[in-house]
Design an enzyme around this catalytic site. Structure first.
Site, short mmCIF file in Angstrom:
data_model
loop_
_atom_site.label_atom_id
_atom_site.label_comp_id
_atom_site.label_asym_id
_atom_site.label_seq_id
_atom_site.Cartn_x
_atom_site.Cartn_y
_atom_site.Cartn_z
N GLU A 1 9.63 -2.00 12.26
CA GLU A 1 11.03 -1.57 12.48
C GLU A 1 11.31 -0.22 11.81
O GLU A 1 12.02 0.63 12.36
CB GLU A 1 11.98 -2.64 11.92
CG GLU A 1 13.46 -2.33 12.09
CD GLU A 1 13.88 -2.26 13.55
OE1 GLU A 1 13.84 -3.27 14.24
OE2 GLU A 1 14.25 -1.15 14.00
N VAL B 1 9.14 5.45 -0.09
CA VAL B 1 9.47 4.15 0.52
C VAL B 1 8.93 3.00 -0.32
O VAL B 1 9.67 2.07 -0.66
CB VAL B 1 8.92 4.07 1.96
CG1 VAL B 1 9.28 2.73 2.59
CG2 VAL B 1 9.47 5.22 2.83
N GLY C 1 14.86 8.25 4.22
CA GLY C 1 15.22 8.00 2.83
C GLY C 1 14.62 6.70 2.31
O GLY C 1 14.35 5.78 3.09
N SER D 1 8.16 2.61 -3.45
CA SER D 1 8.81 2.33 -4.73
C SER D 1 10.16 1.63 -4.49
O SER D 1 10.56 0.76 -5.27
CB SER D 1 9.00 3.62 -5.54
OG SER D 1 9.77 4.54 -4.80
N LYS E 1 7.97 8.69 17.53
CA LYS E 1 9.05 7.70 17.67
C LYS E 1 9.39 7.49 19.15
O LYS E 1 9.64 6.36 19.58
CB LYS E 1 10.27 8.17 16.88
CG LYS E 1 10.02 8.15 15.38
CD LYS E 1 11.08 8.92 14.60
CE LYS E 1 10.83 8.88 13.11
NZ LYS E 1 11.67 9.82 12.35
N LEU F 1 0.86 -1.18 0.00
CA LEU F 1 0.00 0.00 0.00
C LEU F 1 0.90 1.23 0.00
O LEU F 1 1.53 1.54 1.00
CB LEU F 1 -0.91 0.00 1.24
CG LEU F 1 -1.61 -1.33 1.58
CD1 LEU F 1 -2.53 -1.14 2.78
CD2 LEU F 1 -2.39 -1.85 0.38
P1 NDP Z 1 5.04 9.28 0.06
O1 NDP Z 1 4.17 10.46 0.24
O2 NDP Z 1 6.27 9.41 -0.75
O3 NDP Z 1 4.17 8.08 -0.57
C1 NDP Z 1 2.88 7.80 -0.15
C2 NDP Z 1 2.27 6.80 -1.11
O4 NDP Z 1 0.97 6.47 -0.63
C3 NDP Z 1 2.09 7.31 -2.53
O5 NDP Z 1 2.43 6.34 -3.47
C4 NDP Z 1 0.59 7.63 -2.60
O6 NDP Z 1 0.03 7.43 -3.88
C5 NDP Z 1 0.04 6.56 -1.70
N1 NDP Z 1 -1.28 6.91 -1.21
C6 NDP Z 1 -1.67 8.05 -0.62
N2 NDP Z 1 -2.98 8.00 -0.34
C7 NDP Z 1 -3.42 6.80 -0.75
C8 NDP Z 1 -4.67 6.16 -0.76
N3 NDP Z 1 -5.76 6.75 -0.27
N4 NDP Z 1 -4.76 4.90 -1.28
C9 NDP Z 1 -3.68 4.30 -1.80
N5 NDP Z 1 -2.45 4.86 -1.83
C10 NDP Z 1 -2.34 6.09 -1.30
O7 NDP Z 1 5.39 8.76 1.53
P2 NDP Z 1 6.71 8.03 2.02
O8 NDP Z 1 7.01 6.89 1.14
O9 NDP Z 1 7.77 9.03 2.28
O10 NDP Z 1 6.26 7.52 3.48
C11 NDP Z 1 5.43 6.40 3.63
C12 NDP Z 1 5.42 6.00 5.11
O11 NDP Z 1 6.72 5.66 5.53
C13 NDP Z 1 4.94 7.11 6.05
O12 NDP Z 1 4.22 6.54 7.10
C14 NDP Z 1 6.25 7.69 6.57
O13 NDP Z 1 6.12 8.28 7.85
C15 NDP Z 1 7.09 6.43 6.68
N6 NDP Z 1 8.53 6.67 6.65
C16 NDP Z 1 9.06 7.42 5.66
C17 NDP Z 1 10.41 7.67 5.64
C18 NDP Z 1 11.03 8.47 4.56
O14 NDP Z 1 12.25 8.75 4.66
N7 NDP Z 1 10.29 8.88 3.53
C19 NDP Z 1 11.30 7.13 6.69
C20 NDP Z 1 10.63 6.31 7.66
C21 NDP Z 1 9.28 6.11 7.64
P3 NDP Z 1 0.45 8.34 -5.14
O15 NDP Z 1 1.86 7.91 -5.47
O16 NDP Z 1 -0.53 7.96 -6.20
O17 NDP Z 1 0.36 9.75 -4.69
N1 HSE Z 2 10.71 12.91 8.32
C1 HSE Z 2 11.47 11.92 9.01
C2 HSE Z 2 12.84 12.49 9.37
C3 HSE Z 2 11.61 10.69 8.15
O1 HSE Z 2 13.19 13.58 8.93
O2 HSE Z 2 13.56 11.86 10.14
C4 HSE Z 2 11.95 9.46 8.91
O3 HSE Z 2 10.95 9.07 9.77
#
Ligand code: NDP
Ligand code: HSE
Length: 428
Positions: A131, A17, A304, A19, A207, A12
């Protein structure tokens, strides 16, 4: 349950993350099969906008209907990397109730609803792994959950937000303002378009709640965590810290206070020779102190796509092994059920920065306010003179409640033009 040779996965989210999870699953697929003893098969990827992903190699797997994907018979494990709280809560609960194990990187969700999610996982006898939710690639949930399960943790303290660490580090090394360094963090892609969760400490508080829950076997939610962000930290604060041999970091501090648990997130002065002072850029570092183990330090990439995907994949392998071979990862342990400490009972040291009238006796009258409250002073420093007189007081350990009372009194004194900042101070 058990003895599956193919494990169906629903992912989901396909953002930063998701991708990378998909990419690494493809790249490491042969190794993962060996490690699991069965094959991971991606059954679908949920996104919010199909058009955005029409050129992706995974486009044929994509859907906007996450709920239907979760409920497919052939999905065994759901990876939630969407973010937010309400919608992913519905999805994760539905998945657990349908007997699917869940891997999530979503700290906001876990910190707000861990009890409900853990209960659903227990009822369905499936795994709930997270994790990546704390410090991304750094393995700290696993060590707290498993490796330290036989010890008594005394404290967990560290830098758990990469964006704010980048901003504070850049302010420290360039002397620039908070606004300029926030703009730089945004330009480089560290800070999000809406940086509130990071800079106001909400991300770190989530966290801290997760870490405190695991460390002290006690349910701690984000609302239980005292929180202050970095948006009020000025170049002058950073400079004053430097002059005193310190640097400022946004720390998450979780500790036992008697029979209670305290969890707090706030900008903190630490000596420049403190091990956390050299954690720069967007890196994270966490100290865990346990009675028998002593002090442990975890350091690495706290954000990241690929680093976070590494932690997600580790969890995915664990959950998939259990689907193939049977068994379940250790669940939640909140048996200690300690009370959350009253923030007023927390004791630390303080750095109080004031603009004052440069007159005879001012220093004595200010010092008197501290001694009336039973707070002992470590140093008092005047930084400038005359119209610009600035006084910096550093206290010995004092209770939050007492310090807050003194600050109120200082603000009402004619001799004090303004209390510019109150920053807590930790040393080794
Ligand atoms: P992004 O915003 O980059 O990606 C979110 C994804 O969720 C997108 O693909 C989006 O779709 C999809 N999405 C949003 N709404 C819906 C929906 N209603 N139904 C289905 N898909 C949906 O987020 P991140 O990858 O950065 O973060 C994801 C999670 O990981 C978060 O909880 C974040 O806190 C956690 N995290 C992130 C880190 C980071 O460094 N980025 C580090 C540690 C944790 P679309 O592509 O079509 O917009
Ligand atoms: N936004 C968060 C940070 C991503 O800057 O550390 C990791 O949870």
């Amino acid at each position: 349950m058990g003895k599956k040779t193919t494990v169906g996965i629903a992912i989901l989210g396909h953002g930063t993350v998701g991708s990378e999870v998909l990419r690494l699953m493809g790249e490491y697929s042969e190794d993962l099969t060996h490690r699991i003893g069965g094959e991971l098969e991606i059954k679908g990827v949920a996104v919010s906008d199909l058009d955005k992903h029409k050129d992706s190699p995974a486009a044929h797997l994509m859907t906007t209907d996450a709920m239907s994907l979760i409920n497919r018979e052939d999905v065994d494990i759901v990876v939630e990397v969407i973010g937010g709280i309400d919608y992913p809560r519905q999805l994760v609960l539905a998945a657990l109730k349908a007997g699917k194990s869940v891997v999530t990187a979503n700290k906001a969700l876990v910190a707000a609803h861990a009890a409900e999610l853990a209960e659903a996982a227990d009822e369905a006898n499936v795994d709930l792994y997270y994790e990546a939710a704390v410090a991304a690639a750094i393995p700290v949930i696993g060590p707290l959950r498993r490796s330290l399960a036989g010890d008594r943790v005394k404290s967990v303290m560290g830098i758990v937000n990469g964006t704010t660490n980048f901003i504070l580090d850049a302010m420290d090394s360039t002397g620039a303002s908070y606004d300029d360094m926030l703009a730089e963090a945004t330009r480089l892609g560290y800070a999000e378009a809406d940086p509130t969760a990071d800079v106001e400490g909400y991300d770190a508080a989530s966290k801290a709640a997760i870490l405190a829950t695991l460390a002290f076997h006690t349910r701690v939610t984000a609302d239980d965590v005292y929180r202050e962000g970095i948006s009020k930290i000025t170049a002058a604060d950073i400079n004053a810290a430097k002059n005193a041999g310190h640097t400022i970091k946004l720390l998450a501090i979780c500790e036992r206070v008697g029979d209670t648990v305290s969890a707090r997130v706030h900008p903190t002065l630490i000596p420049r020779d403190h091990p956390l002072a050299s954690v720069n850029k967007s890196f994270n570092a966490i100290f865990v102190e346990a009675e028998a183990a002593g002090r442990l330090m975890f350091y690495g990439n706290g954000a990241g796509g690929a680093p976070t995907a590494s932690a997600v994949l580790g969890d995915l392998v664990g959950a998939a092994r259990n689907k193939v071979h049977g068994g379940r990862a250790p669940g939640e342990s909140t048996y200690a059920n300690l009370k959350i400490a009253d923030f007023g009972d927390v004791s630390t040291r303080y750095h109080v920065d004031m603009d004052v009238h440069d007159q005879l006796g001012v220093l004595a009258r200010i010092a008197e306010q501290f001694s009336n409250a039973g707070i002992s002073l470590r140093t008092v420093r005047q930084e400038e003179k005359g119209e610009n007189a600035r006084l910096i007081v550093v206290t010995h350990h004092a209770y939050e409640r007492d310090l807050a009372g003194v600050v109120e009194k200082l603000k009402s004194m004619d001799e004090v033009k303004s209390v510019n900042s109150v920053i807590r101070l930790e040393s080794e």
